[in-house]
Design a protein around this motif. Sequence first.
Motif, PDB file in Angstrom:
ATOM      1  N   LEU A 205       0.933  -0.841  -0.071  1.00 25.21           N
ATOM      2  CA  LEU A 205       0.003   0.114  -0.017  1.00 25.21           C
ATOM      3  C   LEU A 205       0.852   1.236  -0.147  1.00 25.21           C
ATOM      4  O   LEU A 205       0.619   2.071  -0.679  1.00 25.21           O
ATOM      5  N   LEU A 237      -6.934   2.300  -0.983  1.00 25.77           N
ATOM      6  CA  LEU A 237      -6.265   2.669  -2.568  1.00 25.77           C
ATOM      7  C   LEU A 237      -7.386   3.949  -2.817  1.00 25.77           C
ATOM      8  O   LEU A 237      -6.864   4.787  -3.265  1.00 25.77           O
ATOM      9  N   SER A 244      -9.060   1.170  -8.256  1.00 22.25           N
ATOM     10  CA  SER A 244      -8.902  -0.244  -7.851  1.00 22.25           C
ATOM     11  C   SER A 244     -10.092  -1.200  -8.011  1.00 22.25           C
ATOM     12  O   SER A 244     -11.156  -0.466  -8.361  1.00 22.25           O
TER      13      SER A 244
END
Length: 368
Positions: A205, A237, A244
């Motif tokens: 991440l 995200l 995503s």
Amino acid sequence: MSTICDLKTWNLCQWVTGSLVIYDLILQRLSGECIISILVQDTTRKKLFFIEICLTKLKLKMSTGSDQRTDAAVEVRNYFLNLLEQDKDLSSGIAAIKTLLMILEKKRFDTIHILHTTMRDAVAAMRNTDLSIAAVVSGGELFCRFITLSLDDKHMEECRQIMLHRGKIFLTKLLNSRNVIAQQAKKFVTDGCRVLTHSRSRVVLKALISAAKNKEFHVYVTQGGPDNSGTEMVADLEKAGISSTLILDSATGYVMESVDFVMVGAEAVVESGGIINRIGTFTMGLCAREMKKPFYVLAESFKFTRLFPLNQRDLPDEYKYSRKHLVDVSKVHPQVDYTPPAYITLLFTDLGILTPSAVSDELIKLYM
């Protein structure tokens, strides 16, 4: 069993009942069976009374030591779990190192041996949770190795201060490891690319958010059963402005042909250069190699561990299953699997970008 020798020891005790050496000898020589034998053969009040006192003292001594160890283990475990509760982004390995550093600050040790024993007991207490133990074991071992290096011919308090200083340096370096890895990995994320990742990884991440500052790309995230932590990864995200898609774990093969590379985290990096990670990582590695897609692993150096599994069965059960299920694992699915080095393209670590074959060399340096 011969009772003659025991009776001789017993007769000697009548004359030196205040001797600590004899007292210890009696406790070591007399088992429950032997005591019964003596009581049967000699039942005078004086001798019977002496035996009862010895047994009582032994039981109290054992009980007190056991209680102290239990209290210390509970304190360590609670401190460890509180750290993780207060900071959701904190790795269990970093939390373990912080806990060991707390023990080093609060306690005094007469010898290095006592220090090692205390640290080993603390790691055992932290392993006694339902969390993954891989990073706890490797992080604790590396921490103890680093702080006790070359401490010969020094007073214990001086050693403790040196170890505290080293421990803080070690922790500071590891806390920055994600930033180092993110800077390395973001160069491999190109504008317009498609990335596949498995479940939620803090270091992945971090790398994706770092890359998104001047690039646009799309990330496919598997759900990551059984806790479906991939859902949280997608939310993180999206919050960072990164496009995503959440997919089923079983859709890995379907999505693989449309992505440019795979990027996953790891709970542990083993000596062969393979990794231990959330269940399904091995399947993803198989698909990636079959479809000729790069498979990148992002992992901090404190996750390097001295294990050399050859297959899934070689992984210790305590690594694969939660502690509450260790009694019978026949009907429980594993939490992690082992991905061999043959399926890994590169490992991004705070020690540099490594090929799987280079991991063993780095492990030797870490544990020398």
